[in-house]
Design a protein around this motif. Sequence first.
Motif, PDB file in Angstrom:
ATOM      1  N   PRO A 163       0.799  -1.228   0.000  1.00  0.00           N
ATOM      2  CA  PRO A 163       0.000   0.000   0.000  1.00  0.00           C
ATOM      3  C   PRO A 163       0.832   1.280   0.000  1.00  0.00           C
ATOM      4  N   HIS A 164       0.332   2.357  -0.647  1.00  0.00           N
ATOM      5  CA  HIS A 164       0.841   3.693  -0.326  1.00  0.00           C
ATOM      6  C   HIS A 164       0.054   4.155   0.909  1.00  0.00           C
ATOM      7  N   PRO A 165       0.419   5.278   1.525  1.00  0.00           N
ATOM      8  CA  PRO A 165      -0.202   5.618   2.822  1.00  0.00           C
ATOM      9  C   PRO A 165      -1.734   5.667   2.792  1.00  0.00           C
ATOM     10  N   LEU A 174       5.227  -0.597   2.945  1.00  0.00           N
ATOM     11  CA  LEU A 174       4.583   0.711   3.082  1.00  0.00           C
ATOM     12  C   LEU A 174       5.368   1.691   2.213  1.00  0.00           C
ATOM     13  N   LYS A 175       4.767   2.029   1.052  1.00  0.00           N
ATOM     14  CA  LYS A 175       5.506   2.775   0.035  1.00  0.00           C
ATOM     15  C   LYS A 175       5.552   4.264   0.350  1.00  0.00           C
ATOM     16  N   GLY A 176       6.602   4.907  -0.133  1.00  0.00           N
ATOM     17  CA  GLY A 176       6.744   6.345   0.051  1.00  0.00           C
ATOM     18  C   GLY A 176       8.161   6.742  -0.266  1.00  0.00           C
ATOM     19  N   HIS A 177       8.591   7.890   0.271  1.00  0.00           N
ATOM     20  CA  HIS A 177       9.940   8.397  -0.002  1.00  0.00           C
ATOM     21  C   HIS A 177      11.000   7.398   0.475  1.00  0.00           C
ATOM     22  N   LYS A 178      10.854   6.900   1.690  1.00  0.00           N
ATOM     23  CA  LYS A 178      11.769   5.850   2.167  1.00  0.00           C
ATOM     24  C   LYS A 178      10.911   4.634   2.489  1.00  0.00           C
ATOM     25  N   THR A 179      10.692   3.829   1.479  1.00  0.00           N
ATOM     26  CA  THR A 179       9.764   2.695   1.633  1.00  0.00           C
ATOM     27  C   THR A 179      10.194   1.789   2.786  1.00  0.00           C
ATOM     28  N   PHE A 180       9.182   1.390   3.562  1.00  0.00           N
ATOM     29  CA  PHE A 180       9.390   0.578   4.763  1.00  0.00           C
ATOM     30  C   PHE A 180       8.860  -0.830   4.484  1.00  0.00           C
ATOM     31  N   THR A 217      17.215   3.627  -1.907  1.00  0.00           N
ATOM     32  CA  THR A 217      17.276   4.101  -3.294  1.00  0.00           C
ATOM     33  C   THR A 217      15.975   4.813  -3.669  1.00  0.00           C
ATOM     34  N   GLY A 218      15.982   5.483  -4.826  1.00  0.00           N
ATOM     35  CA  GLY A 218      14.757   6.131  -5.333  1.00  0.00           C
ATOM     36  C   GLY A 218      14.792   7.627  -5.146  1.00  0.00           C
ATOM     37  N   ASN A 219      13.950   8.319  -5.887  1.00  0.00           N
ATOM     38  CA  ASN A 219      13.898   9.781  -5.838  1.00  0.00           C
ATOM     39  C   ASN A 219      12.494  10.248  -6.233  1.00  0.00           C
ATOM     40  N   GLY A 273      11.328  11.588  -8.696  1.00  0.00           N
ATOM     41  CA  GLY A 273      10.884  11.301 -10.066  1.00  0.00           C
ATOM     42  C   GLY A 273       9.881  10.158 -10.077  1.00  0.00           C
ATOM     43  N   LEU A 274       9.889   9.359  -9.007  1.00  0.00           N
ATOM     44  CA  LEU A 274       8.934   8.229  -8.891  1.00  0.00           C
ATOM     45  C   LEU A 274       7.561   8.682  -8.391  1.00  0.00           C
ATOM     46  N   ALA A 275       7.447   9.938  -7.961  1.00  0.00           N
ATOM     47  CA  ALA A 275       6.164  10.429  -7.436  1.00  0.00           C
ATOM     48  C   ALA A 275       5.242  10.780  -8.597  1.00  0.00           C
ATOM     49  N   LYS A 276       4.866   9.772  -9.357  1.00  0.00           N
ATOM     50  CA  LYS A 276       4.021   9.916 -10.560  1.00  0.00           C
ATOM     51  C   LYS A 276       3.210   8.645 -10.754  1.00  0.00           C
ATOM     52  N   GLY A 277       2.052   8.789 -11.382  1.00  0.00           N
ATOM     53  CA  GLY A 277       1.172   7.647 -11.634  1.00  0.00           C
ATOM     54  C   GLY A 277       1.895   6.540 -12.392  1.00  0.00           C
ATOM     55  N   GLY A 278       1.745   5.332 -11.920  1.00  0.00           N
ATOM     56  CA  GLY A 278       2.314   4.168 -12.602  1.00  0.00           C
ATOM     57  C   GLY A 278       3.542   3.596 -11.914  1.00  0.00           C
ATOM     58  N   SER A 279       4.208   4.388 -11.050  1.00  0.00           N
ATOM     59  CA  SER A 279       5.442   3.897 -10.401  1.00  0.00           C
ATOM     60  C   SER A 279       5.179   2.661  -9.555  1.00  0.00           C
ATOM     61  N   GLY A 280       4.077   2.669  -8.831  1.00  0.00           N
ATOM     62  CA  GLY A 280       3.749   1.534  -7.967  1.00  0.00           C
ATOM     63  C   GLY A 280       3.355   0.309  -8.794  1.00  0.00           C
ATOM     64  N   ASP A 281       2.728   0.552  -9.932  1.00  0.00           N
ATOM     65  CA  ASP A 281       2.337  -0.561 -10.812  1.00  0.00           C
ATOM     66  C   ASP A 281       3.592  -1.303 -11.278  1.00  0.00           C
ATOM     67  N   ALA A 282       4.645  -0.539 -11.586  1.00  0.00           N
ATOM     68  CA  ALA A 282       5.916  -1.154 -12.000  1.00  0.00           C
ATOM     69  C   ALA A 282       6.500  -1.988 -10.853  1.00  0.00           C
ATOM     70  N   LEU A 283       6.435  -1.451  -9.641  1.00  0.00           N
ATOM     71  CA  LEU A 283       6.974  -2.188  -8.487  1.00  0.00           C
ATOM     72  C   LEU A 283       6.253  -3.527  -8.308  1.00  0.00           C
ATOM     73  N   THR A 284       4.949  -3.523  -8.488  1.00  0.00           N
ATOM     74  CA  THR A 284       4.182  -4.781  -8.375  1.00  0.00           C
ATOM     75  C   THR A 284       4.665  -5.808  -9.392  1.00  0.00           C
TER      76      THR A 284
HETATM   77  N1  LIG Z   1       9.477  11.086  -3.244  1.00  0.00           N
HETATM   78  C1  LIG Z   1       9.714   9.799  -3.498  1.00  0.00           C
HETATM   79  N2  LIG Z   1      10.948   9.257  -3.298  1.00  0.00           N
HETATM   80  C2  LIG Z   1      11.186   7.962  -3.566  1.00  0.00           C
HETATM   81  N3  LIG Z   1      10.240   7.090  -4.029  1.00  0.00           N
HETATM   82  C3  LIG Z   1       9.000   7.563  -4.225  1.00  0.00           C
HETATM   83  C4  LIG Z   1       8.661   8.923  -3.978  1.00  0.00           C
HETATM   84  N4  LIG Z   1       7.336   9.089  -4.267  1.00  0.00           N
HETATM   85  C5  LIG Z   1       6.879   7.897  -4.675  1.00  0.00           C
HETATM   86  N5  LIG Z   1       7.863   6.979  -4.653  1.00  0.00           N
HETATM   87  C6  LIG Z   1       7.734   5.552  -5.006  1.00  0.00           C
HETATM   88  O1  LIG Z   1       6.895   5.443  -6.171  1.00  0.00           O
HETATM   89  C7  LIG Z   1       5.933   4.396  -6.017  1.00  0.00           C
HETATM   90  C8  LIG Z   1       4.518   5.002  -6.011  1.00  0.00           C
HETATM   91  O2  LIG Z   1       3.573   3.980  -5.875  1.00  0.00           O
HETATM   92  P1  LIG Z   1       2.011   4.264  -5.959  1.00  0.00           P
HETATM   93  O3  LIG Z   1       1.665   5.379  -5.050  1.00  0.00           O
HETATM   94  O4  LIG Z   1       1.337   2.973  -5.781  1.00  0.00           O
HETATM   95  O5  LIG Z   1       1.859   4.760  -7.457  1.00  0.00           O
HETATM   96  P2  LIG Z   1       0.837   4.338  -8.622  1.00  0.00           P
HETATM   97  O6  LIG Z   1      -0.335   3.660  -7.986  1.00  0.00           O
HETATM   98  O7  LIG Z   1       0.457   5.611  -9.299  1.00  0.00           O
HETATM   99  O8  LIG Z   1       1.563   3.429  -9.546  1.00  0.00           O
HETATM  100  C9  LIG Z   1       6.301   3.688  -4.706  1.00  0.00           C
HETATM  101  O9  LIG Z   1       7.192   2.629  -4.980  1.00  0.00           O
HETATM  102  C10 LIG Z   1       6.998   4.796  -3.909  1.00  0.00           C
HETATM  103  O10 LIG Z   1       7.908   4.305  -2.947  1.00  0.00           O
END
Ligand SMILES: Nc1ncnc2c1ncn2[C@@H]1O[C@H](COP(=O)(O)OP(=O)(O)O)[C@@H](O)[C@H]1O
Length: 277
Positions: A148-150, A183-189, A201-203, A205-216
Motif C-alpha cells: 500500500p501507499h499511505p 509501506l511505500k513512500g519516499h523511504k519505503t518501509f 534508493t529512489g527519488n 521522479g517516482l512520485a508519478k502515476g504508474g510507479s507503484g504498478d511497476a513495483l508490483t
Molecule cells: N518522493 C519519493 N521518493 C522515492 N520514491 C517515491 C517517492 N514518491 C513515490 N515513490 C515511489 O513510487 C511508487 C509510487 O507507488 P504508488 O503510489 O502505488 O503509485 P501508482 O499507484 O500511481 O503506480 C512507490 O514505490 C513509492 O515508494
Amino acid sequence: MELLKIDLNCIKNTYKKRPCDSNKGTHGHALLIAGSSNKMGAAIIASKACLRSGVGLLTVAFYPENKSVLFNSIPEAMYANSCVMNDLSPYQAIGIGPGIGVDEISLQYIYQLYENKLPVVFDADALNLIANYKIDWNNFNFPFVLTPHPKEFDRLFGEHDSESERRSIAIQKAAALNCVIVLKGHKTFITDGIHTFENTTGNSGLAKGGSGDALTGMITSFLAQGYTTLEATKLGVYLHGLAADITLETQSEESMLITDVIENIGLAFKHLNSKIQ
Ligand SMILES: Nc1ncnc2c1ncn2[C@@H]1O[C@H](COP(=O)(O)OP(=O)(O)O)[C@@H](O)[C@H]1O
Ligand SMILES: NC(=O)C1=CN([C@@H]2O[C@H](COP(=O)(O)OP(=O)(O)OC[C@H]3O[C@@H](n4cnc5c(N)ncnc54)[C@H](O)[C@@H]3O)[C@@H](O)[C@H]2O)[C@@H](O)CC1
Ligand SMILES: [Mg+2]
C-alpha cells in the motif's frame, strides 16, 4: 526492533546470479491480474517491469476487449481471459491489482484466489477491494505481500496521523496476518512483523502515476523466480529505486517517466552484478 537499511550490501546477500545453463522454465511463470478499459496503462507498466526483472514467462489476465493493447505493446506477454481464470497450475506467483477497478466484477478475482497456494502480491485496487468489501484475511492461506501507499494503508487498517504510527501498525499487522507489508513512500518501509527494513534508493521522479504498478510487476517477477516474499520485496524495492536513480543521468526528477525507469532496470541489474564477484 532494529531498522535495517536496504542498501547494496543487503541486496548482495539476497540476489542470486542467473545460472548460465538456465531455461525459461527455470525462471518461473508469473500471472498478473491488472488493467481495465480505462486503465490498461497500469497492466502494460506492470507487465514490462515484470519481464525486465527476469521472469521466464508472463501471462496477463484482463477483459478480452483489451487484448490487442497488450499484444501491440508487449509481444513477449501471453494473455488469459480473466473471466475463466480458474486454473492457476501453470504459474509460480500472482500479482493482482494495478488498474483493475473496485467493482463487483473485479471482486471475483479476489474470490478466485481463495483456494490458491501460490505467493500473491496485492496492490492498488486489490487492496481497495479488500478494504471496501471487508474481505476476511483468513481466506488467504498462501504467502502474500501487501504494497500500500499511505492512503491505501489507511483504507485497510484505519486512519493514521503519521508515518511512524503507520510503521508500528504495519509491524503488528504483518505479524498477525503472517505476511509482508511494503509501506511505500519516499523511504519505503518493509516488514514481515519480525524484521524491519528501510529502502535507500529512489527519488521524487517516482512520485508519478504508474510507479507503484511497476513495483508490483517487479516483486511478482522475483516471487515467480523463487525468491521468498521478504527477499522479493527487498530486491524489487531496491532495484526499482536504483533504476530511478540511474534515470537521473538522462532525465530530471520532473521529466522522468516510469517507462524510462523500466528501461533502466537492466542498468540497475548491471550495477548490482558489477559489485558481485
Ligand atoms: N518522493 C519519493 N521518493 C522515492 N520514491 C517515491 C517517492 N514518491 C513515490 N515513490 C515511489 O513510487 C511508487 C509510487 O507507488 P504508488 O503510489 O502505488 O503509485 P501508482 O499507484 O500511481 O503506480 C512507490 O514505490 C513509492 O515508494
Ligand atoms: N496508467 C494507468 O493506468 C494508471 C493506473 N493507476 C491505477 O489507478 C488506480 C488508483 O490508484 P491511485 O493510487 O492513483 O489512487 P488512490 O486514490 O488510491 O491514491 C491517490 C492518492 O494517494 C495519496 N498518496 C499516494 N502516495 C502517497 C504518499 N507517499 N504520501 C501521502 N499520500 C500519498 C495522494 O493523495 C494521491 O493523490 C490503481 O488501480 C492504480 O493501479 C495509477 O497507478 C496511475 C496510472
Ligand atoms: Mg499504486
